[in-house]
Design a protein around this motif. Structure first.
Motif, PDB file in Angstrom:
ATOM      1  N   MET A  48       0.831  -1.201   0.000  1.00 52.08           N
ATOM      2  CA  MET A  48       0.000   0.000   0.000  1.00 52.08           C
ATOM      3  C   MET A  48       0.863   1.248   0.000  1.00 52.08           C
ATOM      4  SD  MET A  48      -3.093  -0.843  -0.527  1.00 52.08           S
ATOM      5  CE  MET A  48      -4.055   0.622  -0.249  1.00 52.08           C
ATOM      6  N   GLY A  49       2.074   1.130   0.540  1.00 52.73           N
ATOM      7  CA  GLY A  49       3.020   2.251   0.469  1.00 52.73           C
ATOM      8  C   GLY A  49       3.383   2.544  -0.986  1.00 52.73           C
ATOM      9  N   ILE A  50       3.610   1.460  -1.741  1.00 50.20           N
ATOM     10  CA  ILE A  50       3.929   1.630  -3.172  1.00 50.20           C
ATOM     11  C   ILE A  50       2.732   2.274  -3.881  1.00 50.20           C
ATOM     12  CG2 ILE A  50       4.374   0.370  -5.341  1.00 50.20           C
ATOM     13  CD1 ILE A  50       5.791  -1.796  -3.588  1.00 50.20           C
ATOM     14  N   MET A  51       1.539   1.743  -3.573  1.00 52.63           N
ATOM     15  CA  MET A  51       0.311   2.265  -4.202  1.00 52.63           C
ATOM     16  C   MET A  51       0.113   3.741  -3.846  1.00 52.63           C
ATOM     17  SD  MET A  51      -2.221   1.530  -6.117  1.00 52.63           S
ATOM     18  CE  MET A  51      -2.494  -0.189  -6.343  1.00 52.63           C
ATOM     19  N   ALA A  68      -7.036  -2.308  -4.548  1.00 51.87           N
ATOM     20  CA  ALA A  68      -5.866  -2.741  -3.774  1.00 51.87           C
ATOM     21  C   ALA A  68      -6.223  -2.835  -2.292  1.00 51.87           C
ATOM     22  CB  ALA A  68      -4.709  -1.765  -3.978  1.00 51.87           C
ATOM     23  N   SER A  69      -6.977  -1.858  -1.793  1.00 49.59           N
ATOM     24  CA  SER A  69      -7.313  -1.911  -0.370  1.00 49.59           C
ATOM     25  C   SER A  69      -8.281  -3.052  -0.092  1.00 49.59           C
ATOM     26  CB  SER A  69      -7.882  -0.573   0.102  1.00 49.59           C
ATOM     27  OG  SER A  69      -9.045  -0.268  -0.587  1.00 49.59           O
ATOM     28  N   ASP A  70      -9.153  -3.354  -1.044  1.00 49.87           N
ATOM     29  CA  ASP A  70     -10.047  -4.509  -0.870  1.00 49.87           C
ATOM     30  C   ASP A  70      -9.208  -5.787  -0.745  1.00 49.87           C
ATOM     31  OD1 ASP A  70     -12.737  -5.832  -1.067  1.00 49.87           O
ATOM     32  OD2 ASP A  70     -11.808  -6.698  -2.858  1.00 49.87           O
ATOM     33  N   LEU A 114      -5.081   4.471   4.641  1.00 56.79           N
ATOM     34  CA  LEU A 114      -3.652   4.768   4.791  1.00 56.79           C
ATOM     35  C   LEU A 114      -3.274   5.005   6.260  1.00 56.79           C
ATOM     36  CD1 LEU A 114      -3.010   6.905   1.602  1.00 56.79           C
ATOM     37  CD2 LEU A 114      -2.625   4.490   1.957  1.00 56.79           C
ATOM     38  N   PHE A 115      -4.184   5.609   7.027  1.00 62.55           N
ATOM     39  CA  PHE A 115      -3.928   5.765   8.462  1.00 62.55           C
ATOM     40  C   PHE A 115      -3.838   4.380   9.128  1.00 62.55           C
ATOM     41  CE2 PHE A 115      -6.045  10.243   8.989  1.00 62.55           C
ATOM     42  CZ  PHE A 115      -4.900  10.829   8.484  1.00 62.55           C
ATOM     43  N   ASP A 116      -4.770   3.510   8.750  1.00 61.85           N
ATOM     44  CA  ASP A 116      -4.747   2.127   9.274  1.00 61.85           C
ATOM     45  C   ASP A 116      -3.379   1.497   9.022  1.00 61.85           C
ATOM     46  OD1 ASP A 116      -7.213   1.655  10.395  1.00 61.85           O
ATOM     47  OD2 ASP A 116      -8.141   0.955   8.536  1.00 61.85           O
TER      48      ASP A 116
END
Lengths: 219, 360
Positions: A48-51, A68-70, A114-116
């Motif tokens: 998710m950092g890359i995304m 992606a988050s799903d 992103l906070f998560d």
């Protein structure tokens, strides 16, 4: 499969939005006896950092973040019961919500993801959140940051009211307020007395981390 | 002689632009809807969104107080027309904090709901817009009729939810194509009704597209999903005898601009374009000088700056806008925020009067 290979596959599956594969790999990691927190950090958070970086650079867009988050949450559902949380590792608590009268929450949801992933404890109040609910939650959860958004010009004025309500409630100096949303600007945030503004989701995470660092004296 | 006896009425000036002629000055077109409700003293925006008579009064007050072309966007009854017709539950903005219509419960939540979806007949849901257009035409206000089919902004806010439709774009593009086709078909039926009922020279179809912007979508996805439908819808409207479309390219469309997609959408002659504050007037004039342009004051700044500052911002916009070949109107880059101080809207009018004379 080595754990490095599994983490790489997990990251690739998240980036391509393949929830079935992330769920399968998360189960596989547990069978291999890997630490759930390490799998989450090295596989999911990294992806998710890359995304998030791609999104920040305009190389990827909202639909990609959503799929992606799903996929990532597919893995988290499997891993979460096996993660032992060390309170000292949680950077801080954030109460987040969309201001009263506004039902546009895509941006808030992406910021929340992103906070998560940034390790924060996040209390998501949803959209169209009454002022009293923000204040009540802030009193109850004692967040480091109160994050609020507005997507339309007609509701953004509510953010100023929120700042005022925290003063009336006597909690303004106990938390930082950050604001965001399409019609906002750093200038507007400053004018209404917010502590910080973020123009997009990846920046929101960086801003939140910066606020926490500053609060803890890290500069 | 007082200025008001010596200058064109704003609607007259607008119609002069439409004819391809030069009005006496740039007109103020502030994109005033919710702000007009506040001018009338309402605590919420609900009445203006629901009742044609209140909406008409609000538009006339805007025109007369600010000597502006509001523009009269006939949004009354839009909740029923856009959402209710499909079976979605909605709420008019009666809560003092609400800024517009709100979708409460969308008709489409699952892929199976898409399978069951049928395009409704819009006509039984168009009473509000019909009455508003009829009244505004009789008042010689040259109204705009919202016709939003084909855009993700329509299907994603009226039939299903934005997050759902954006997710399906990658995971179930077939569903998105079907939703967009359905909303396009619906809009074409709306156009058929409106063109039969009203003289096409007296009103203009208007559309806007925040969810289709590059804030959320890349240009390639834009070209694959909404663009072909919007081209179809606009062309159908023109084929029915509508002379032009007024499109608000809401928020950031800079990638779509770079890809050359804006000019692919038929706008008629000359067609009216407005953009979000993310697209500077210089870019608009350079690329789209053959359309009537409007813009492009930053909405939040209209709330926070002084009236002198607003006048100066307006002067700069007018200076650039006047370089367009088909005419220009000074406007806010999105809807005028309701709490903008009236003196700031007046500052826009004042700047038009002072700096907005066309070169003869």
């Amino acid at each position: 499969m080595s754990k490095e290979e599994l983490f790489k596959k997990m990251s690739d599956a998240i980036l391509s939005g393949d929830r079935d594969e992330t769920t399968r790999l998360a189960r596989e990691s547990l069978k291999m006896g890997l630490d759930a927190y390490e799998t989450l950090s090295a596989g999911c958070v990294k992806a998710m950092g890359i995304m998030s970086n791609r999104y920040d650079k305009g190389e990827t867009f909202a639909p990609d973040i959503l799929v992606a988050s799903d996929a990532m949450y597919g893995a988290i559902e499997v891993l979460k019961p096996h993660i032992k949380v060390d309170p000292a590792k949680i950077p801080g608590t954030i109460v987040i919500g969309v201001i009263e009268g506004d039902v546009h929450d895509i941006g808030k949801n992406i910021v929340k993801i992103l906070f998560d992933l940034g390790g924060f404890r996040v209390i998501d109040l949803g959209r169209n959140v009454p002022m009293a609910t923000f204040i009540e939650s802030a009193r109850e959860n004692k967040p480091d940051i109160l994050a609020a958004s507005a997507l339309i010009t007609t509701t953004m004025v509510g953010l100023e009211e929120l700042v005022e309500k925290t003063k009336e409630a006597g909690i303004r100096d106990k938390l930082k307020i950050m604001v965001g949303g399409a019609p906002l600007s750093a200038e507007y945030a400053e004018k209404i007395g917010a502590d910080a503004y973020a123009p997009n989701a990846p920046q929101a995470l960086k801003v939140a981390e910066g606020l926490i660092r500053a609060q803890k004296g890290g500069g | 002689m007082p200025w008001w006896l010596n200058e064109m009425d704003p609607v007259e000036a607008f119609e002069t632009l439409l004819r391809g002629e030069t009005p006496d000055r740039v007109i103020n077109c502030p994109m005033c809807i919710g702000h007009a409700a506040k001018l009338l003293g309402y605590k919420s925006l609900g009445e203006v969104y629901e009742f044609p008579k209140v909406w008409m009064k609000a538009m006339l007050v805007t025109r007369d107080m600010y000597r502006a072309y509001p523009p009269p966007l006939a949004l009354t009854g839009a909740g029923s027309m856009w959402m209710g017709a499909w079976g979605s539950k909605f709420m008019y903005p009666y809560h003092p904090k609400m800024g517009s219509l709100a979708l409460i419960d969308p008709a489409v939540k699952t892929p199976e709901d898409v399978d069951k979806l049928q395009v409704p007949d819009p006509v039984p849901h168009m009473g509000g817009i019909d009455e508003a257009l009829d009244t505004a035409i009789r008042q010689k206000m040259h109204p705009l009729a919202p016709v939003l089919g084909g855009w993700l902004s329509m299907a994603g806010y009226s039939i299903t939810e934005p997050e759902k439709i954006l997710f399906w774009i990658r995971k179930r593009p077939d569903l998105v194509h079907r939703l967009l086709d359905a909303s396009t078909e619906y809009a074409i039926r709306e156009l058929e009704h409106l063109t039969k009922k009203f003289d096409t020279e007296k009103w203009i179809p208007w559309d806007a597209n925040p969810t289709d912007s590059n804030t959320l979508l890349d240009a390639e996805t834009f070209a694959k999903f909404p663009l072909p439908r919007v081209i179809k819808m606009h062309q159908k409207g023109l084929d029915m005898g509508i002379p032009l479309w007024f499109t608000h390219w809401c928020s950031n469309h800079n990638l779509n601009i770079k890809a050359g997609y804006i000019e692919k959408v038929p706008q008629g002659n000359p067609g009216i374009l407005s953009f979000g504050p993310e697209v500077p007037m210089e870019v608009q004039v350079e690329k789209y000088g053959n359309y009537i342009l409007l813009g492009n004051l930053d909405p939040p700044q209209l709330m926070t700056r002084t009236n002198d500052e607003v006048k100066e911002m307006s002067r700069k916009n007018i200076e650039v806008g006047l370089r367009g070949k088909r005419g220009y109107m000074l406007a806010c880059g999105c809807e005028l925020p309701p709490p903008v101080p009236p003196a700031n809207v007046y500052a826009m009018t004042s700047a038009c009067r002072e700096y907005g004379e066309y070169q003869k």
